[in-house]
Design an enzyme around this catalytic site. Structure first.
Site, PDB file in Angstrom:
ATOM      1  N   ALA A 124       0.843  -1.205   0.000  1.00  0.00           N
ATOM      2  CA  ALA A 124       0.000   0.000   0.000  1.00  0.00           C
ATOM      3  C   ALA A 124       0.873   1.248   0.000  1.00  0.00           C
ATOM      4  O   ALA A 124       0.689   2.149   0.799  1.00  0.00           O
ATOM      5  CB  ALA A 124      -0.920  -0.018   1.214  1.00  0.00           C
ATOM      6  N   VAL A 152       5.280  -4.280  -4.016  1.00  0.00           N
ATOM      7  CA  VAL A 152       6.124  -4.086  -2.830  1.00  0.00           C
ATOM      8  C   VAL A 152       7.427  -3.395  -3.232  1.00  0.00           C
ATOM      9  O   VAL A 152       7.754  -3.310  -4.413  1.00  0.00           O
ATOM     10  CB  VAL A 152       6.414  -5.424  -2.122  1.00  0.00           C
ATOM     11  N   THR A 162      11.337  -2.641  -3.821  1.00  0.00           N
ATOM     12  CA  THR A 162      12.490  -3.418  -4.287  1.00  0.00           C
ATOM     13  C   THR A 162      13.728  -2.538  -4.207  1.00  0.00           C
ATOM     14  O   THR A 162      14.242  -2.094  -5.223  1.00  0.00           O
ATOM     15  CB  THR A 162      12.293  -3.889  -5.745  1.00  0.00           C
ATOM     16  N   PRO A 163      14.197  -2.259  -2.988  1.00  0.00           N
ATOM     17  CA  PRO A 163      15.352  -1.356  -2.842  1.00  0.00           C
ATOM     18  C   PRO A 163      16.632  -1.992  -3.390  1.00  0.00           C
ATOM     19  O   PRO A 163      16.647  -3.187  -3.692  1.00  0.00           O
ATOM     20  CB  PRO A 163      15.454  -1.169  -1.324  1.00  0.00           C
ATOM     21  N   SER A 211       5.943  -3.800  -9.317  1.00  0.00           N
ATOM     22  CA  SER A 211       7.208  -3.253  -8.830  1.00  0.00           C
ATOM     23  C   SER A 211       8.220  -3.358  -9.966  1.00  0.00           C
ATOM     24  O   SER A 211       8.146  -4.280 -10.775  1.00  0.00           O
ATOM     25  CB  SER A 211       7.747  -4.074  -7.664  1.00  0.00           C
ATOM     26  N   VAL A 222      19.942  20.194  -8.922  1.00  0.00           N
ATOM     27  CA  VAL A 222      20.961  19.751  -7.970  1.00  0.00           C
ATOM     28  C   VAL A 222      21.139  18.229  -8.043  1.00  0.00           C
ATOM     29  O   VAL A 222      22.006  17.666  -7.398  1.00  0.00           O
ATOM     30  CB  VAL A 222      20.576  20.245  -6.550  1.00  0.00           C
ATOM     31  N   CYS A 232      13.255   5.571  -8.002  1.00  0.00           N
ATOM     32  CA  CYS A 232      13.426   4.741  -9.202  1.00  0.00           C
ATOM     33  C   CYS A 232      14.730   4.914  -9.970  1.00  0.00           C
ATOM     34  O   CYS A 232      15.393   3.927 -10.287  1.00  0.00           O
ATOM     35  CB  CYS A 232      12.276   5.008 -10.163  1.00  0.00           C
ATOM     36  N   PHE A 233      15.067   6.158 -10.308  1.00  0.00           N
ATOM     37  CA  PHE A 233      16.127   6.351 -11.301  1.00  0.00           C
ATOM     38  C   PHE A 233      17.443   5.654 -10.928  1.00  0.00           C
ATOM     39  O   PHE A 233      17.955   4.834 -11.684  1.00  0.00           O
ATOM     40  CB  PHE A 233      16.368   7.839 -11.544  1.00  0.00           C
TER      41      PHE A 233
HETATM   42  C1  UDX Z   1      10.216   8.446 -12.413  1.00  0.00           C
HETATM   43  C2  UDX Z   1       9.691   8.298 -13.856  1.00  0.00           C
HETATM   44  O1  UDX Z   1       9.424   9.596 -14.406  1.00  0.00           O
HETATM   45  C3  UDX Z   1       8.427   7.450 -13.865  1.00  0.00           C
HETATM   46  O2  UDX Z   1       8.002   7.228 -15.198  1.00  0.00           O
HETATM   47  C4  UDX Z   1       8.716   6.120 -13.186  1.00  0.00           C
HETATM   48  O3  UDX Z   1       7.539   5.346 -13.095  1.00  0.00           O
HETATM   49  C5  UDX Z   1       9.277   6.336 -11.796  1.00  0.00           C
HETATM   50  O4  UDX Z   1      10.433   7.182 -11.855  1.00  0.00           O
HETATM   51  P1  UDX Z   1       9.569   9.949 -10.319  1.00  0.00           P
HETATM   52  O5  UDX Z   1      10.856   9.465  -9.736  1.00  0.00           O
HETATM   53  O6  UDX Z   1       8.345   9.872  -9.491  1.00  0.00           O
HETATM   54  O7  UDX Z   1       9.244   9.172 -11.676  1.00  0.00           O
HETATM   55  O8  UDX Z   1       9.727  11.510 -10.721  1.00  0.00           O
HETATM   56  P2  UDX Z   1      10.350  12.292 -11.974  1.00  0.00           P
HETATM   57  O9  UDX Z   1       9.419  13.377 -12.309  1.00  0.00           O
HETATM   58  O10 UDX Z   1      10.754  11.405 -13.065  1.00  0.00           O
HETATM   59  O11 UDX Z   1      11.630  12.988 -11.336  1.00  0.00           O
HETATM   60  C6  UDX Z   1      12.760  12.247 -10.886  1.00  0.00           C
HETATM   61  C7  UDX Z   1      13.843  13.186 -10.429  1.00  0.00           C
HETATM   62  O12 UDX Z   1      14.422  13.883 -11.534  1.00  0.00           O
HETATM   63  C8  UDX Z   1      13.356  14.280  -9.470  1.00  0.00           C
HETATM   64  O13 UDX Z   1      14.310  14.469  -8.451  1.00  0.00           O
HETATM   65  C9  UDX Z   1      13.247  15.486 -10.366  1.00  0.00           C
HETATM   66  O14 UDX Z   1      13.348  16.699  -9.670  1.00  0.00           O
HETATM   67  C10 UDX Z   1      14.426  15.274 -11.284  1.00  0.00           C
HETATM   68  N1  UDX Z   1      14.298  15.985 -12.577  1.00  0.00           N
HETATM   69  C11 UDX Z   1      13.278  15.695 -13.430  1.00  0.00           C
HETATM   70  C12 UDX Z   1      15.263  16.926 -12.941  1.00  0.00           C
HETATM   71  O15 UDX Z   1      16.203  17.196 -12.187  1.00  0.00           O
HETATM   72  N2  UDX Z   1      15.142  17.545 -14.160  1.00  0.00           N
HETATM   73  C13 UDX Z   1      14.134  17.270 -15.036  1.00  0.00           C
HETATM   74  O16 UDX Z   1      14.114  17.869 -16.125  1.00  0.00           O
HETATM   75  C14 UDX Z   1      13.170  16.319 -14.653  1.00  0.00           C
HETATM   76  P1  ADP Z   2       6.621   1.796  -3.772  1.00  0.00           P
HETATM   77  O1  ADP Z   2       7.154   3.179  -4.014  1.00  0.00           O
HETATM   78  O2  ADP Z   2       7.237   0.783  -4.709  1.00  0.00           O
HETATM   79  O3  ADP Z   2       5.141   1.731  -3.756  1.00  0.00           O
HETATM   80  P2  ADP Z   2       6.659   1.630  -0.856  1.00  0.00           P
HETATM   81  O4  ADP Z   2       7.812   1.365   0.059  1.00  0.00           O
HETATM   82  O5  ADP Z   2       5.981   2.967  -0.802  1.00  0.00           O
HETATM   83  O6  ADP Z   2       7.179   1.313  -2.332  1.00  0.00           O
HETATM   84  O7  ADP Z   2       5.517   0.535  -0.616  1.00  0.00           O
HETATM   85  C1  ADP Z   2       5.732  -0.831  -0.522  1.00  0.00           C
HETATM   86  C2  ADP Z   2       4.813  -1.410   0.558  1.00  0.00           C
HETATM   87  O8  ADP Z   2       4.845  -2.831   0.459  1.00  0.00           O
HETATM   88  C3  ADP Z   2       5.197  -1.074   2.004  1.00  0.00           C
HETATM   89  O9  ADP Z   2       4.123  -0.408   2.621  1.00  0.00           O
HETATM   90  C4  ADP Z   2       5.464  -2.463   2.660  1.00  0.00           C
HETATM   91  O10 ADP Z   2       5.005  -2.529   3.999  1.00  0.00           O
HETATM   92  C5  ADP Z   2       4.658  -3.390   1.762  1.00  0.00           C
HETATM   93  N1  ADP Z   2       5.112  -4.785   1.751  1.00  0.00           N
HETATM   94  C6  ADP Z   2       6.351  -5.262   1.474  1.00  0.00           C
HETATM   95  N2  ADP Z   2       6.375  -6.605   1.524  1.00  0.00           N
HETATM   96  C7  ADP Z   2       5.104  -7.023   1.848  1.00  0.00           C
HETATM   97  C8  ADP Z   2       4.475  -8.320   2.056  1.00  0.00           C
HETATM   98  N3  ADP Z   2       5.143  -9.467   1.915  1.00  0.00           N
HETATM   99  N4  ADP Z   2       3.169  -8.327   2.381  1.00  0.00           N
HETATM  100  C9  ADP Z   2       2.467  -7.187   2.511  1.00  0.00           C
HETATM  101  N5  ADP Z   2       2.998  -5.952   2.324  1.00  0.00           N
HETATM  102  C10 ADP Z   2       4.298  -5.858   1.996  1.00  0.00           C
END
Ligand code: UDX
Ligand code: ADP
Length: 454
Positions: A8, A85, A87-88, A126, A265, A271-272
């Site tokens: 969630a 969930v 995936t660090p 994920s 900055v 994600c990235f």
């Molecule tokens: C990103 C992807 O855009 C998205 O498609 C994917 O599902 C998850 O990862 P997110 O990380 O939520 O999304 O935000 P995003 O808007 O992509 O920005 C990522 C980082 O890049 C931020 O820190 C943002 O400030 C920075 N950024 C973005 C820049 O520094 N310059 C830009 O021109 C755009």
């Molecule tokens: P994302 O940005 O990918 O959504 P988050 O860390 O915000 O990542 O959310 C992942 C969630 O998944 C956390 O709230 C965590 O407690 C939950 N989670 C991880 N493993 C399990 C599991 N086995 N069962 C239920 N919840 C889980």
């Protein structure tokens, strides 16, 4: 039809809220092992800040959108199970610092395998390394039961801060599945869910591996653009060119396009960096070391940009910030989110703390507890104070640094005359987002610095 989403968080919550809003006939339950998170989803103080999310949740909650900690029961009932969930990046063992830590995904697969008593479609949402679907399938198929599982890859492309608009109107939805008849039937079932509101031509179907790899590749390309313009920003500062002018000029070339060329900055977010390191690990695994090095340099450039910014602050403040107060405006990794994962602010703040600086931090959405936790300090630490607005943070400060491009920090919403008046003189301004007009600040009296700005 019943959908169960495990996780969630920032992905699971908003995505399921949107599916529930658009597909009234589907019962959608989001489960999480964290009871506090689930409890918060049932209130108006959602655990995820995302513009427009609360309205969508309120529309569907209790009708066909539910939140629960009863993970086993909800998996058992479901026809489709989404895995959302976290995936660090692995912090230990083989692949530490690069490979994705799949322990939560694997736990989900085992849990699904052990509680299921009917056929199910399992959807990876994920971001996962390529061929993870295969591991999930192996775990699911190893139970010896007669239940059949189809694993699909359906990566989420939403960006935080604009999640609701991205979900409402996605550039594309991508669904990867096995090429067998059963695989294609499962793909079609998920296509039908999205087709409730997404035009068919925007729903792409591929094989499993293409789908998994597309997600990593999309994020790598986006991050690469930012690192490219940030690399040029350093050259702009050295030569007197203006990075925003350069970005505008090159963005007018329709082959390059104007988006994602804002120098900063440094990029943050969950994600990235994680996805690129994942890609690097994957390339090395297949013996493609030159490809791995190529992509790794995108992350290296980002680290350089963050360090360059904190070093510039120290250098400008007469080579020492020891005992000086620096106001930090913005801590989230971008505007309109309370998420701080990999935020450039964390790195800049840590550098400045190491140099002995005192930080007065203001962010409109990030909690105090989160800031202390990200900086690895406790609330008794006298080097850091948290403030409720920019004015209080800047009071008697030697310098101000904008680290997140929040709208409230723009000149029409923050009175920089007032900020300047309350500061120690000379007053320095470092704009890590090129949010405000440096000339305006200079007229007020600030010594103002931007990224890639003359
Ligand atoms: C990103 C992807 O855009 C998205 O498609 C994917 O599902 C998850 O990862 P997110 O990380 O939520 O999304 O935000 P995003 O808007 O992509 O920005 C990522 C980082 O890049 C931020 O820190 C943002 O400030 C920075 N950024 C973005 C820049 O520094 N310059 C830009 O021109 C755009
Ligand atoms: P994302 O940005 O990918 O959504 P988050 O860390 O915000 O990542 O959310 C992942 C969630 O998944 C956390 O709230 C965590 O407690 C939950 N989670 C991880 N493993 C399990 C599991 N086995 N069962 C239920 N919840 C889980």
């Amino acid at each position: 039809m019943k959908i169960c989403c495990i996780g969630a968080g920032y992905v699971g919550g908003p995505t399921m809220a949107k599916i529930a809003q658009k597909c009234e006939k589907i019962e959608v339950t989001v489960v999480d092992m964290n009871p506090d998170r689930i409890a918060a989803w049932q209130t108006d103080e959602l655990p995820v800040y995302e513009p427009g999310l609360l309205e969508v949740v309120k529309e569907a909650r209790g009708r066909n959108l539910f939140f629960s900690t009863d993970v086993d029961a909800k998996i058992k009932e479901a026809d489709i199970v989404f895995i959302c969930v976290n995936t660090p990046t692995k912090t230990f063992g083989i692949g530490a610092g690069k490979a994705a830590d799949l322990q939560y995904v694997e736990k989900c697969a085992r849990q699904i395998a052990s509680v299921s008593d009917s056929d199910k479609i399992i959807v990876e949402k994920s971001t996962l390394p390529v061929r993870t679907a295969e591991s999930i399938k192996r775990i699911l198929d190893s139970t010896g039961s007669s239940n059949k599982f189809q694993v699909l890859s359906n990566p989420e492309f939403l960006a935080e801060g604009t999640a609701m608009a991205d979900l409402e109107n996605p550039d594309r939805v991508l669904i990867g599945g096995e090429t067998t008849e059963e695989g294609q039937a499962a793909v079609q079932k998920l296509v039908d869910v999205y087709a409730e509101w997404v035009p068919r031509e925007n729903i792409l179907t591929t094989n499993l591996w293409s789908s998994e790899l597309s997600k990593l590749t999309a994020n790598a390309f986006l991050a690469q653009r930012i690192s490219s313009i940030n690399a040029i920003s350093a050259l702009c500062e050295a030569t007197g060119a203006d990075v925003d002018e350069v970005a505008y000029a090159i963005g007018r070339d329709s082959r390059i396009g104007p988006k994602f060329l804002k120098s900063s900055v440094g990029f943050g977010g969950s994600c990235f960096q994680k996805d690129i390191l994942n890609l690097v690990y994957l390339c090395n695994h297949f013996g493609l070391s030159s490809v791995a090095d190529y992509w790794e340099s995108v992350v290296q450039m980002n680290d350089y940009q963050k360090r360059r910014f904190s070093q510039r602050i120290v250098r400008t403040l007469f080579n020492t910030v020891s005992g000086k107060k620096i106001a930090i405006l913005g801590f989230a990794f971008k505007k309109d989110t309370n998420d701080t994962r990999e935020s450039a602010a964390i790195h800049v703040c840590k550098d400045l703390l190491e140099e002995g600086g005192h930080l007065a931090i203001y962010d409109p959405k990030v909690t105090t507890a989160q800031i202390y936790s990200d900086l690895g300090i406790d609330e008794s630490n006298t080097q850091v104070s948290i403030h409720k607005d920019a004015y209080s943070a800047a009071d008697k400060a030697h310098a101000v640094a904008i680290l997140t491009e929040w709208d409230v920090l723009k000149e029409d919403q923050t009175d920089y005359n007032k900020v300047f008046d309350s500061m120690e003189k000379p007053a320095f301004f470092f704009d890590g987002r090129n949010l405000v007009d440096l000339e305006v600040l200079r007229k007020i009296g600030f010594e103002a610095h931007g990224i890639g700005k003359p």
